[in-house]
Design a protein around this motif. Structure first.
Motif, PDB file in Angstrom:
ATOM      1  N   ASP A 282      49.566  51.572  50.967  1.00  0.00           N
ATOM      2  CA  ASP A 282      48.721  52.766  50.890  1.00  0.00           C
ATOM      3  C   ASP A 282      48.416  53.141  49.441  1.00  0.00           C
ATOM      4  OD1 ASP A 282      50.264  54.483  53.718  1.00  0.00           O
ATOM      5  OD2 ASP A 282      48.705  52.942  53.624  1.00  0.00           O
ATOM      6  N   SER A 283      49.365  52.906  48.566  1.00  0.00           N
ATOM      7  CA  SER A 283      49.226  53.325  47.173  1.00  0.00           C
ATOM      8  C   SER A 283      48.172  52.532  46.403  1.00  0.00           C
ATOM      9  CB  SER A 283      50.569  53.197  46.452  1.00  0.00           C
ATOM     10  OG  SER A 283      51.035  51.863  46.508  1.00  0.00           O
ATOM     11  N   VAL A 284      47.769  51.365  46.910  1.00  0.00           N
ATOM     12  CA  VAL A 284      46.803  50.545  46.184  1.00  0.00           C
ATOM     13  C   VAL A 284      45.520  50.297  46.959  1.00  0.00           C
ATOM     14  CG1 VAL A 284      48.716  49.379  45.015  1.00  0.00           C
ATOM     15  CG2 VAL A 284      47.616  48.280  46.983  1.00  0.00           C
ATOM     16  N   ARG A 285      45.501  50.678  48.230  1.00  0.00           N
ATOM     17  CA  ARG A 285      44.325  50.405  49.062  1.00  0.00           C
ATOM     18  C   ARG A 285      43.090  51.069  48.445  1.00  0.00           C
ATOM     19  NH1 ARG A 285      46.216  52.095  53.488  1.00  0.00           N
ATOM     20  NH2 ARG A 285      47.051  50.095  54.178  1.00  0.00           N
ATOM     21  N   GLY A 286      42.012  50.293  48.354  1.00  0.00           N
ATOM     22  CA  GLY A 286      40.772  50.790  47.764  1.00  0.00           C
ATOM     23  C   GLY A 286      40.671  50.551  46.269  1.00  0.00           C
ATOM     24  N   ARG A 287      41.787  50.212  45.631  1.00  0.00           N
ATOM     25  CA  ARG A 287      41.783  49.934  44.192  1.00  0.00           C
ATOM     26  C   ARG A 287      42.081  48.472  43.895  1.00  0.00           C
ATOM     27  NH1 ARG A 287      45.559  52.103  41.013  1.00  0.00           N
ATOM     28  NH2 ARG A 287      47.129  52.294  42.656  1.00  0.00           N
ATOM     29  N   PHE A 288      42.932  47.861  44.711  1.00  0.00           N
ATOM     30  CA  PHE A 288      43.329  46.465  44.512  1.00  0.00           C
ATOM     31  C   PHE A 288      42.676  45.592  45.577  1.00  0.00           C
ATOM     32  CE2 PHE A 288      47.759  47.206  42.377  1.00  0.00           C
ATOM     33  CZ  PHE A 288      47.167  48.056  41.463  1.00  0.00           C
ATOM     34  N   ALA A 289      42.455  44.333  45.228  1.00  0.00           N
ATOM     35  CA  ALA A 289      41.907  43.370  46.182  1.00  0.00           C
ATOM     36  C   ALA A 289      42.610  42.034  46.016  1.00  0.00           C
ATOM     37  CB  ALA A 289      40.407  43.205  45.980  1.00  0.00           C
ATOM     38  N   ILE A 290      43.113  41.511  47.125  1.00  0.00           N
ATOM     39  CA  ILE A 290      43.778  40.209  47.105  1.00  0.00           C
ATOM     40  C   ILE A 290      42.806  39.153  47.613  1.00  0.00           C
ATOM     41  CG2 ILE A 290      44.765  40.530  49.421  1.00  0.00           C
ATOM     42  CD1 ILE A 290      47.252  38.997  48.428  1.00  0.00           C
ATOM     43  N   SER A 291      42.845  37.981  47.009  1.00  0.00           N
ATOM     44  CA  SER A 291      41.986  36.880  47.433  1.00  0.00           C
ATOM     45  C   SER A 291      42.719  35.572  47.178  1.00  0.00           C
ATOM     46  CB  SER A 291      40.654  36.905  46.682  1.00  0.00           C
ATOM     47  OG  SER A 291      40.862  36.776  45.291  1.00  0.00           O
ATOM     48  N   ARG A 292      42.246  34.508  47.807  1.00  0.00           N
ATOM     49  CA  ARG A 292      42.895  33.217  47.622  1.00  0.00           C
ATOM     50  C   ARG A 292      41.856  32.117  47.606  1.00  0.00           C
ATOM     51  NH1 ARG A 292      46.961  32.364  52.338  1.00  0.00           N
ATOM     52  NH2 ARG A 292      47.099  30.240  51.480  1.00  0.00           N
ATOM     53  N   ASP A 293      42.239  31.005  46.995  1.00  0.00           N
ATOM     54  CA  ASP A 293      41.415  29.808  46.966  1.00  0.00           C
ATOM     55  C   ASP A 293      42.306  28.654  47.406  1.00  0.00           C
ATOM     56  OD1 ASP A 293      39.995  27.487  46.314  1.00  0.00           O
ATOM     57  OD2 ASP A 293      39.013  28.440  44.607  1.00  0.00           O
ATOM     58  N   ASN A 294      42.165  28.252  48.646  1.00  0.00           N
ATOM     59  CA  ASN A 294      43.055  27.216  49.178  1.00  0.00           C
ATOM     60  C   ASN A 294      42.822  25.855  48.522  1.00  0.00           C
ATOM     61  OD1 ASN A 294      44.379  28.980  50.847  1.00  0.00           O
ATOM     62  ND2 ASN A 294      43.167  28.490  52.651  1.00  0.00           N
ATOM     63  N   ALA A 295      41.637  25.621  48.050  1.00  0.00           N
ATOM     64  CA  ALA A 295      41.350  24.343  47.376  1.00  0.00           C
ATOM     65  C   ALA A 295      42.116  24.240  46.055  1.00  0.00           C
ATOM     66  CB  ALA A 295      39.860  24.209  47.140  1.00  0.00           C
ATOM     67  N   LYS A 296      42.332  25.392  45.435  1.00  0.00           N
ATOM     68  CA  LYS A 296      43.025  25.414  44.148  1.00  0.00           C
ATOM     69  C   LYS A 296      44.484  25.829  44.277  1.00  0.00           C
ATOM     70  CE  LYS A 296      38.847  26.538  41.513  1.00  0.00           C
ATOM     71  NZ  LYS A 296      38.211  27.517  40.586  1.00  0.00           N
ATOM     72  N   ASN A 297      44.905  26.211  45.492  1.00  0.00           N
ATOM     73  CA  ASN A 297      46.280  26.672  45.704  1.00  0.00           C
ATOM     74  C   ASN A 297      46.592  27.901  44.847  1.00  0.00           C
ATOM     75  OD1 ASN A 297      47.489  25.324  47.793  1.00  0.00           O
ATOM     76  ND2 ASN A 297      48.817  24.057  46.505  1.00  0.00           N
ATOM     77  N   THR A 298      45.675  28.852  44.835  1.00  0.00           N
ATOM     78  CA  THR A 298      45.868  30.059  44.034  1.00  0.00           C
ATOM     79  C   THR A 298      45.653  31.322  44.864  1.00  0.00           C
ATOM     80  OG1 THR A 298      43.552  30.061  43.319  1.00  0.00           O
ATOM     81  CG2 THR A 298      45.147  28.948  41.886  1.00  0.00           C
ATOM     82  N   VAL A 299      46.290  32.392  44.428  1.00  0.00           N
ATOM     83  CA  VAL A 299      46.072  33.708  45.008  1.00  0.00           C
ATOM     84  C   VAL A 299      45.925  34.689  43.860  1.00  0.00           C
ATOM     85  CG1 VAL A 299      48.562  34.113  45.274  1.00  0.00           C
ATOM     86  CG2 VAL A 299      46.927  35.488  46.586  1.00  0.00           C
ATOM     87  N   ASP A 300      44.925  35.535  43.929  1.00  0.00           N
ATOM     88  CA  ASP A 300      44.634  36.492  42.870  1.00  0.00           C
ATOM     89  C   ASP A 300      44.808  37.927  43.364  1.00  0.00           C
ATOM     90  OD1 ASP A 300      41.845  34.700  41.308  1.00  0.00           O
ATOM     91  OD2 ASP A 300      44.005  34.349  41.301  1.00  0.00           O
ATOM     92  N   LEU A 301      45.041  38.805  42.417  1.00  0.00           N
ATOM     93  CA  LEU A 301      45.098  40.234  42.715  1.00  0.00           C
ATOM     94  C   LEU A 301      44.242  40.952  41.688  1.00  0.00           C
ATOM     95  CD1 LEU A 301      46.449  42.388  44.570  1.00  0.00           C
ATOM     96  CD2 LEU A 301      48.105  42.724  42.726  1.00  0.00           C
ATOM     97  N   GLN A 302      43.086  41.436  42.111  1.00  0.00           N
ATOM     98  CA  GLN A 302      42.208  42.212  41.244  1.00  0.00           C
ATOM     99  C   GLN A 302      42.648  43.665  41.318  1.00  0.00           C
ATOM    100  OE1 GLN A 302      39.621  41.288  39.147  1.00  0.00           O
ATOM    101  NE2 GLN A 302      39.670  43.439  38.521  1.00  0.00           N
ATOM    102  N   MET A 303      43.006  44.223  40.166  1.00  0.00           N
ATOM    103  CA  MET A 303      43.515  45.590  40.115  1.00  0.00           C
ATOM    104  C   MET A 303      42.554  46.447  39.313  1.00  0.00           C
ATOM    105  SD  MET A 303      47.581  44.827  39.498  1.00  0.00           S
ATOM    106  CE  MET A 303      47.321  44.278  37.825  1.00  0.00           C
ATOM    107  N   ASN A 304      41.975  47.437  39.975  1.00  0.00           N
ATOM    108  CA  ASN A 304      41.029  48.357  39.339  1.00  0.00           C
ATOM    109  C   ASN A 304      41.584  49.778  39.347  1.00  0.00           C
ATOM    110  OD1 ASN A 304      39.155  46.205  39.098  1.00  0.00           O
ATOM    111  ND2 ASN A 304      38.412  46.599  41.175  1.00  0.00           N
ATOM    112  N   SER A 305      40.990  50.617  38.532  1.00  0.00           N
ATOM    113  CA  SER A 305      41.393  52.034  38.467  1.00  0.00           C
ATOM    114  C   SER A 305      42.905  52.171  38.329  1.00  0.00           C
ATOM    115  CB  SER A 305      40.910  52.781  39.722  1.00  0.00           C
ATOM    116  OG  SER A 305      39.514  52.672  39.854  1.00  0.00           O
ATOM    117  N   LEU A 306      43.455  51.432  37.402  1.00  0.00           N
ATOM    118  CA  LEU A 306      44.912  51.395  37.244  1.00  0.00           C
ATOM    119  C   LEU A 306      45.461  52.740  36.790  1.00  0.00           C
ATOM    120  CD1 LEU A 306      45.197  47.832  35.780  1.00  0.00           C
ATOM    121  CD2 LEU A 306      46.434  48.656  37.791  1.00  0.00           C
ATOM    122  N   LYS A 307      46.663  53.027  37.280  1.00  0.00           N
ATOM    123  CA  LYS A 307      47.361  54.275  36.973  1.00  0.00           C
ATOM    124  C   LYS A 307      48.709  53.954  36.325  1.00  0.00           C
ATOM    125  CE  LYS A 307      45.529  56.234  41.291  1.00  0.00           C
ATOM    126  NZ  LYS A 307      45.906  56.863  42.588  1.00  0.00           N
TER     127      LYS A 307
END
Length: 123
Positions: free
Chosen positions: A61-86
């Motif tokens: 709940d504390s990050v919903r709407g500000r953070f976004a998780i995504s992955r690229d299975n071809a590259k074996n990576t997972v990212d976390l985009q963090m916006n409006s950081l507190k």
């Protein structure tokens, strides 16, 4: 099996950072991936998770709407985009992988863990 997190650093309140986690040693395309964090002096807590197909994501709940998780299975990576950081987002951030396809918020469901990357948000 190794998970290597990167992208942490120092940022001002309201700023953005993008964390990345690279998996090596085996494929993680059929595993759920997640991000957790441990603020200074506190227990580790769930941040976000994504299933194997990227169709389903879960957020604290504390990050919903500000953070976004995504992955690229071809590259074996997972990212976390963090916006409006507190300042309360300051923590060591860990990536983790399950031995199952669905993402969960339960730390005990994750088998593989990265070493952590520090995010510091200044006021």
């Amino acid at each position: 099996v190794q998970l290597q997190a990167s992208g942490g650093g120092l940022v001002q309140t309201g700023g953005s950072l993008r964390l990345s986690c690279a998996a090596s040693g085996r494929t993680f395309s059929n595993r759920a991936l997640g991000w957790f964090r441990q603020p200074p002096g506190k227990e580790r807590e769930f941040v976000a998770a994504i299933d194997w197909s990227s169709r389903n994501t879960v957020y604290a709940d504390s990050v919903r709407g500000r953070f976004a998780i995504s992955r690229d299975n071809a590259k074996n990576t997972v990212d976390l985009q963090m916006n409006s950081l507190k300042p309360e987002d300051t923590a060591v951030y860990y990536c983790a992988a399950r031995a199952a396809v669905w993402g969960t918020a339960n730390e005990g469901d994750y088998v593989y863990w990265g070493q952590g990357t520090l995010v510091t948000v200044t006021s």
